[in-house]
Design an enzyme around this catalytic site. Sequence first.
Site, PDB file in Angstrom:
ATOM      1  CG  HIS A  96      -2.017   0.733   1.309  1.00 11.85           C
ATOM      2  ND1 HIS A  96      -1.588   2.173   1.444  1.00 11.85           N
ATOM      3  CD2 HIS A  96      -2.823   0.797   1.289  1.00 11.85           C
ATOM      4  CE1 HIS A  96      -2.912   2.720   1.148  1.00 11.85           C
ATOM      5  NE2 HIS A  96      -4.296   1.794   0.489  1.00 11.85           N
ATOM      6  CD  GLU A 154      -5.386   2.013  -3.011  1.00  6.35           C
ATOM      7  OE1 GLU A 154      -6.492   1.477  -3.169  1.00  6.35           O
ATOM      8  OE2 GLU A 154      -3.943   1.889  -2.745  1.00  6.35           O
TER       9      GLU A 154
END
Length: 259
Positions: A96, A166
């Site tokens: 992330h 993402e």
Amino acid sequence: MRKSLALSNWKMAMTVAQSQAFVREFLAAAGALVHLVDVVICPPYTGLYPVAQAIAGTGLMLGAQDVSAAADPAHTGEVSAGLLADVGCQWVMLGHWELRRHHGDSDETVNRKLHRLLAAGLRPLLLVGEASEDRGRALLALQAQLFTILNGCTAEQVAQMVFVYEPEWTIGVAEPAPAFHVDMGCRFIRGWLAAWYGPAVGQAVRVIYGGSVALEYAPDLLTIPDLDGLGATRKGRDPAVFAELVRLIAQAKGVERKA
């Protein structure tokens, strides 16, 4: 046929009581959809055990938001792959952008974490996507990420992974990336994997999108052929909204009629 997947990342939100209430309300709202779409819930560490107990036998799957790159236990404040497996996790998020920016995770660090969790029998949710400063060269950035993160992985291992596209610039904003950009990223990921690990891997691997996902944008995103689902954060903490997102995924991928 690849099974669709919905991911909910709770980040640092949700108390134990809120987590248990979420599971009850989500299951009531989603019904049989949880058996048609793979649904992965990623609570904070404090919620892993109670959520594992709450979802037992329901079809929901438990994921963690990160794992230590270290093998030995002498690392204060970290959580090993073995501990995550012991508490009931099946999946682990890796890469992330918040961990990259705030904790210094590099592609090499993500690769070490990946091999730790594979050795523990866990499956990765690999978050990949260009940095904000690389928005104009997204495919080159994706290629470099994938090459380093997957170093040392076999085709059989890669085929069982989920790739979450993402881009950094889509996190915490009002709208997701435009559908054409998501399409480009997902097609590239699948094509790159097919070129490096074989066409069978390219067809088997699941690719989903995360980054400011909301119900109003989901139908457009879900028309993308190479997209197998969506991940949500803010909307993923509302059981009714997340259940509707799962329904939209099932509907778009042609499985809702089986419910």
